[in-house]
Design an enzyme around this catalytic site. Structure first.
Site, PDB file in Angstrom:
ATOM      1  N   CYS A  42     -11.046  -3.756 -11.542  1.00 17.92           N
ATOM      2  CA  CYS A  42     -11.216  -2.306 -11.433  1.00 17.92           C
ATOM      3  C   CYS A  42     -12.563  -1.848 -11.981  1.00 17.92           C
ATOM      4  O   CYS A  42     -13.292  -1.113 -11.322  1.00 17.92           O
ATOM      5  CB  CYS A  42     -10.081  -1.588 -12.161  1.00 17.92           C
ATOM      6  SG  CYS A  42     -10.228   0.195 -12.085  1.00 17.92           S
ATOM      7  N   CYS A  47     -12.475  -0.450  -8.296  1.00 18.78           N
ATOM      8  CA  CYS A  47     -12.353   1.015  -8.293  1.00 18.78           C
ATOM      9  C   CYS A  47     -13.591   1.752  -8.798  1.00 18.78           C
ATOM     10  O   CYS A  47     -14.054   2.702  -8.160  1.00 18.78           O
ATOM     11  CB  CYS A  47     -11.186   1.459  -9.162  1.00 18.78           C
ATOM     12  SG  CYS A  47      -9.828   0.300  -9.299  1.00 18.78           S
ATOM     13  N   LYS A  50     -16.891   1.088  -6.780  1.00 20.47           N
ATOM     14  CA  LYS A  50     -16.598   1.635  -5.437  1.00 20.47           C
ATOM     15  C   LYS A  50     -16.737   3.152  -5.432  1.00 20.47           C
ATOM     16  O   LYS A  50     -17.352   3.743  -4.549  1.00 20.47           O
ATOM     17  CB  LYS A  50     -15.188   1.195  -5.020  1.00 20.47           C
ATOM     18  CG  LYS A  50     -14.678   1.659  -3.661  1.00 20.47           C
ATOM     19  CD  LYS A  50     -14.011   3.013  -3.647  1.00 20.47           C
ATOM     20  CE  LYS A  50     -12.903   3.233  -4.623  1.00 20.47           C
ATOM     21  NZ  LYS A  50     -11.653   2.570  -4.333  1.00 20.47           N
ATOM     22  N   TYR A 176      -6.799  -0.478   2.684  1.00 18.80           N
ATOM     23  CA  TYR A 176      -7.546   0.351   1.745  1.00 18.80           C
ATOM     24  C   TYR A 176      -9.042  -0.021   1.719  1.00 18.80           C
ATOM     25  O   TYR A 176      -9.907   0.828   1.847  1.00 18.80           O
ATOM     26  CB  TYR A 176      -7.060   0.090   0.316  1.00 18.80           C
ATOM     27  CG  TYR A 176      -5.801   0.744  -0.147  1.00 18.80           C
ATOM     28  CD1 TYR A 176      -5.844   1.883  -0.937  1.00 18.80           C
ATOM     29  CD2 TYR A 176      -4.564   0.185   0.137  1.00 18.80           C
ATOM     30  CE1 TYR A 176      -4.684   2.450  -1.432  1.00 18.80           C
ATOM     31  CE2 TYR A 176      -3.394   0.761  -0.359  1.00 18.80           C
ATOM     32  CZ  TYR A 176      -3.459   1.883  -1.137  1.00 18.80           C
ATOM     33  OH  TYR A 176      -2.323   2.443  -1.621  1.00 18.80           O
ATOM     34  N   GLU A 180     -12.208   2.244   3.180  1.00 19.14           N
ATOM     35  CA  GLU A 180     -13.084   2.840   2.161  1.00 19.14           C
ATOM     36  C   GLU A 180     -14.539   2.407   2.370  1.00 19.14           C
ATOM     37  O   GLU A 180     -15.453   3.232   2.389  1.00 19.14           O
ATOM     38  CB  GLU A 180     -12.604   2.459   0.760  1.00 19.14           C
ATOM     39  CG  GLU A 180     -11.326   3.209   0.362  1.00 19.14           C
ATOM     40  CD  GLU A 180     -10.886   2.943  -1.068  1.00 19.14           C
ATOM     41  OE1 GLU A 180     -11.383   1.978  -1.689  1.00 19.14           O
ATOM     42  OE2 GLU A 180     -10.049   3.709  -1.572  1.00 19.14           O
ATOM     43  N   HIS A 433      -5.885  31.211  -6.112  1.00 19.30           N
ATOM     44  CA  HIS A 433      -6.620  31.632  -4.919  1.00 19.30           C
ATOM     45  C   HIS A 433      -8.078  31.935  -5.242  1.00 19.30           C
ATOM     46  O   HIS A 433      -8.344  32.521  -6.291  1.00 19.30           O
ATOM     47  CB  HIS A 433      -5.942  32.889  -4.350  1.00 19.30           C
ATOM     48  CG  HIS A 433      -6.548  33.348  -3.068  1.00 19.30           C
ATOM     49  ND1 HIS A 433      -6.334  32.676  -1.876  1.00 19.30           N
ATOM     50  CD2 HIS A 433      -7.379  34.385  -2.793  1.00 19.30           C
ATOM     51  CE1 HIS A 433      -7.002  33.295  -0.920  1.00 19.30           C
ATOM     52  NE2 HIS A 433      -7.649  34.327  -1.443  1.00 19.30           N
ATOM     53  N   GLU A 438      -3.617  25.639  -2.810  1.00 17.12           N
ATOM     54  CA  GLU A 438      -2.589  26.680  -2.737  1.00 17.12           C
ATOM     55  C   GLU A 438      -1.740  26.565  -1.476  1.00 17.12           C
ATOM     56  O   GLU A 438      -0.597  27.028  -1.439  1.00 17.12           O
ATOM     57  CB  GLU A 438      -3.209  28.078  -2.822  1.00 17.12           C
ATOM     58  CG  GLU A 438      -4.063  28.463  -1.631  1.00 17.12           C
ATOM     59  CD  GLU A 438      -4.694  29.854  -1.792  1.00 17.12           C
ATOM     60  OE1 GLU A 438      -3.960  30.809  -2.039  1.00 17.12           O
ATOM     61  OE2 GLU A 438      -5.940  29.956  -1.671  1.00 17.12           O
TER      62      GLU A 438
HETATM   63  P1  NDP Z   1      -4.491  -4.318   2.387  1.00 19.07           P
HETATM   64  O1  NDP Z   1      -3.250  -5.099   2.246  1.00 19.07           O
HETATM   65  O2  NDP Z   1      -4.490  -2.873   2.101  1.00 19.07           O
HETATM   66  O3  NDP Z   1      -5.070  -4.500   3.855  1.00 19.07           O
HETATM   67  C1  NDP Z   1      -5.234  -5.756   4.446  1.00 19.07           C
HETATM   68  C2  NDP Z   1      -5.688  -5.550   5.874  1.00 19.07           C
HETATM   69  O4  NDP Z   1      -5.951  -6.823   6.451  1.00 19.07           O
HETATM   70  C3  NDP Z   1      -4.626  -4.867   6.729  1.00 19.07           C
HETATM   71  O5  NDP Z   1      -5.235  -3.932   7.554  1.00 19.07           O
HETATM   72  C4  NDP Z   1      -4.063  -6.037   7.532  1.00 19.07           C
HETATM   73  O6  NDP Z   1      -3.628  -5.663   8.807  1.00 19.07           O
HETATM   74  C5  NDP Z   1      -5.302  -6.902   7.689  1.00 19.07           C
HETATM   75  N1  NDP Z   1      -4.939  -8.267   8.028  1.00 19.07           N
HETATM   76  C6  NDP Z   1      -4.295  -9.175   7.260  1.00 19.07           C
HETATM   77  N2  NDP Z   1      -4.127 -10.326   7.946  1.00 19.07           N
HETATM   78  C7  NDP Z   1      -4.674 -10.130   9.175  1.00 19.07           C
HETATM   79  C8  NDP Z   1      -4.798 -10.935  10.337  1.00 19.07           C
HETATM   80  N3  NDP Z   1      -4.336 -12.193  10.371  1.00 19.07           N
HETATM   81  N4  NDP Z   1      -5.389 -10.414  11.418  1.00 19.07           N
HETATM   82  C9  NDP Z   1      -5.857  -9.151  11.392  1.00 19.07           C
HETATM   83  N5  NDP Z   1      -5.761  -8.336  10.325  1.00 19.07           N
HETATM   84  C10 NDP Z   1      -5.176  -8.828   9.218  1.00 19.07           C
HETATM   85  O7  NDP Z   1      -5.556  -5.101   1.485  1.00 19.07           O
HETATM   86  P2  NDP Z   1      -6.956  -4.685   0.909  1.00 19.07           P
HETATM   87  O8  NDP Z   1      -7.698  -5.965   0.748  1.00 19.07           O
HETATM   88  O9  NDP Z   1      -7.570  -3.585   1.684  1.00 19.07           O
HETATM   89  O10 NDP Z   1      -6.594  -4.139  -0.517  1.00 19.07           O
HETATM   90  C11 NDP Z   1      -5.827  -4.943  -1.418  1.00 19.07           C
HETATM   91  C12 NDP Z   1      -5.043  -4.062  -2.343  1.00 19.07           C
HETATM   92  O11 NDP Z   1      -5.917  -3.508  -3.293  1.00 19.07           O
HETATM   93  C13 NDP Z   1      -4.385  -2.870  -1.670  1.00 19.07           C
HETATM   94  O12 NDP Z   1      -3.124  -3.186  -1.154  1.00 19.07           O
HETATM   95  C14 NDP Z   1      -4.311  -1.887  -2.767  1.00 19.07           C
HETATM   96  O13 NDP Z   1      -3.110  -2.080  -3.451  1.00 19.07           O
HETATM   97  C15 NDP Z   1      -5.497  -2.225  -3.641  1.00 19.07           C
HETATM   98  N6  NDP Z   1      -6.585  -1.262  -3.421  1.00 19.07           N
HETATM   99  C16 NDP Z   1      -6.379   0.028  -3.751  1.00 19.07           C
HETATM  100  C17 NDP Z   1      -7.369   0.954  -3.571  1.00 19.07           C
HETATM  101  C18 NDP Z   1      -7.109   2.373  -3.927  1.00 19.07           C
HETATM  102  O14 NDP Z   1      -6.137   2.636  -4.630  1.00 19.07           O
HETATM  103  N7  NDP Z   1      -7.900   3.316  -3.455  1.00 19.07           N
HETATM  104  C19 NDP Z   1      -8.668   0.601  -3.039  1.00 19.07           C
HETATM  105  C20 NDP Z   1      -8.781  -0.788  -2.703  1.00 19.07           C
HETATM  106  C21 NDP Z   1      -7.760  -1.675  -2.908  1.00 19.07           C
HETATM  107  P3  NDP Z   1      -2.097  -5.198   9.083  1.00 19.07           P
HETATM  108  O15 NDP Z   1      -1.923  -3.875   8.430  1.00 19.07           O
HETATM  109  O16 NDP Z   1      -2.046  -5.151  10.547  1.00 19.07           O
HETATM  110  O17 NDP Z   1      -1.228  -6.265   8.472  1.00 19.07           O
END
Ligand code: NDP
Length: 458
Positions: A42, A47, A50, A176, A180, A433, A438
């Site tokens: 983080c 976080c 980022k 995510y 982002e 307001h 709101e």
């Molecule tokens: P996520 O799990 O959010 O997203 C992974 C992405 O990879 C999904 O879109 C998934 O697609 C895709 N994917 C996985 N396998 C394949 C595949 N074989 N082919 C194509 N697409 C694939 O992971 P992130 O790495 O983005 O983030 C990890 C974690 O970190 C998050 O879950 C979150 O908890 C945390 N995080 C939180 C943030 C915040 O609070 N703002 C910011 C960044 C991270 P599909 O959906 O189709 O499976």
């Protein structure tokens, strides 16, 4: 042999630091081991940097809007090197604060890679450390196994260390991290293609947020390449080529692998110690974060429950209060608010409309408008808010928003949800307001009533 400490924590990220400080506050003798920088994902490579990059990206739009408010002679150019230097200084400052907090709490910090040797024994370098309780808080790291070739791409770690902006960027994934960075690098000036396999990005979020985010990102010039399975990523002479199942190939100068993260459980001696891992390699734990081996607990991303910093911190503190403070406590993983720092940002707490529908009758309230600031400057950006309400007892089950300040607004409304607020409570709350927030207390009639009893009478 006598134990030197009451607790050894492996991993000094948000969860490990919170657990060790809370345990020390309960008078435990605590040692924390960290192989990398103190602060973890983080603070060092997640976080915090980022969000600092997101702020940098936001100025492009702010300059644009400023013109609509009468400002003239605004011209500028983003120099990534300057941002990178400032970011490095800020993460170093924060790391220093983390180190000081540990020292001030009386927690001993040991640099090195830890390995379990058996119950209550951990090796770090040449040292053998002993404690009755061991807490695994090693977090996670980008995964590379979704499709062949991903290991050649940058991950969020490298993007945050960029000193030069790629002219074109291919973002692989739709979660995510993918949305982002697609949003942020677009704001900074890259031409971004977002490649994902579902019809919209952000699987699992409320459908109305997903469609609106897709429209907004496309409106900002991001190419949304969705709905097609991804096959492989290839390094080419000019950059990267992403091969998709329909035969199409997407190319760019640089590529970001954002296909998920995996728990850091390798080379810790967990299997030898008998600690059970789940199918995804995460430490399997119960509601009290106990692993399958007595004396070994795990918290945070290494357990792959809800992978968010505040959850890891809460799990760490609950562990410490339970084990050292005689204040047994558990984390409720059901109502966890989260935000996605895109432009426009998303924030959400509670059930999506689709999830709520599975449980019973649901009333849905919405508001969709152009915020005052954008409208005045002639911008097209909209804000959308949704309340998902239990159709039987009026309890608010979900709050969803996409638009400026969504994370700040939804954080406050999460308190109301945690308290079990009803739609009537929202209605009797007076508005502040003029604000966007709101609108959440001014929604009068439901736009949809799912499963409502048919109206009676003539
Ligand atoms: P996520 O799990 O959010 O997203 C992974 C992405 O990879 C999904 O879109 C998934 O697609 C895709 N994917 C996985 N396998 C394949 C595949 N074989 N082919 C194509 N697409 C694939 O992971 P992130 O790495 O983005 O983030 C990890 C974690 O970190 C998050 O879950 C979150 O908890 C945390 N995080 C939180 C943030 C915040 O609070 N703002 C910011 C960044 C991270 P599909 O959906 O189709 O499976």
């Amino acid at each position: 042999m006598a134990e030197d400490h009451d607790l050894i924590v492996i991993g000094a990220g948000s969860g490990g630091v919170a657990a060790s400080r809370r345990a020390a506050a309960h008078s435990a003798r605590v040692l924390i081991v960290e192989a990398d920088r103190v602060g973890g994902t983080c603070v060092i490579r997640g976080c915090v940097p980022k969000k600092l990059m997101m702020y940098a990206a936001g100025f492009a739009q702010a300059f644009e809007e400023a013109r609509g408010f009468g400002w003239v002679d605004l011209a500028g150019r983003f120099e990534m090197n300057r941002w990178a230097d400032a970011k490095a200084a800020e993460t170093a400052r924060l790391e220093g604060i983390y180190r000081k907090m540990l020292a001030d709490s009386g927690v001993e910090l040991v640099a090195g890679r830890a390995r379990l040797l058996g119950p209550g024994v951990v090796a770090v370098g040449g040292r053998e450390l002993r404690a009755r309780r061991i807490l695994i808080a090693t977090g996670g790291a980008p995964a590379h196994d979704a499709i062949p070739g991903l290991a050649q791409a940058m991950t969020s770690n490298e993007v945050l260390d960029l000193r030069e902006l790629p002219a074109t960027l291919l973002v692989v994934g739709g979660g995510y991290i993918a949305v982002e960075f697609a949003s942020i690098l677009t704001g900074l000036g890259s031409k971004v293609t977002l490649a994902f396999r579902d019809t919209h990005p952000l699987r699992g979020f409320d459908a109305d947020l997903r469609t609106r985010l897709a429209t907004a990102l496309a409106g900002r010039g991001i190419t949304l390449a969705g709905g097609v399975a991804l096959q492989s990523l290839e390094r080419t002479a000019g950059g990267f080529a992403l091969h998709r199942a329909d035969g199409s190939v997407l190319t760019a100068d640089a590529a970001l692998n954002a296909t998920g993260r995996a728990p850091n459980t390798a080379d810790l001696g967990l299997a030898e110690a008998g600690v059970r891992l789940d199918a995804r390699g995460a430490v399997a734990v119960d509601a009290d974060s106990r692993s399958s081996v007595p004396g070994i607990w795990a918290i945070g991303d290494v357990t792959n429950r809800v992978n968010l910093t505040p959850v890891a911190i809460a799990e760490g503190r609950a562990f410490a209060d339970t084990e050292f403070g005689r204040r047994p406590s558990r984390v409720d993983h059901r109502t966890v608010a989260s935000a996605v720092f895109t432009d426009p940002p998303i924030a959400t707490v509670g059930l999506s409309e689709a999830e709520a529908l599975r449980a019973g009758p649901v009333d849905v309230y919405e508001s969709d408008f152009r915020p005052m600031k954008t409208a005045f400057a002639g911008g097209a950006a909209r804000t959308y808010m949704k309340l998902v309400v239990d159709g039987l007892n009026e309890r608010v089950l979900g709050v969803h928003m996409i638009g400026a300040d969504a994370p700040e607004i939804v954080q406050s409304l999460a308190v109301a949800l945690t308290c079990g607020a009803t739609k009537r409570d929202f209605d009797r709350t007076l508005a502040v307001h003029p604000t966007a927030a709101e609108e959440f207390v001014l929604m009068r009639e439901p736009v949809r009533r799912h499963g409502a009893a048919p109206a009676t009478g003539s």
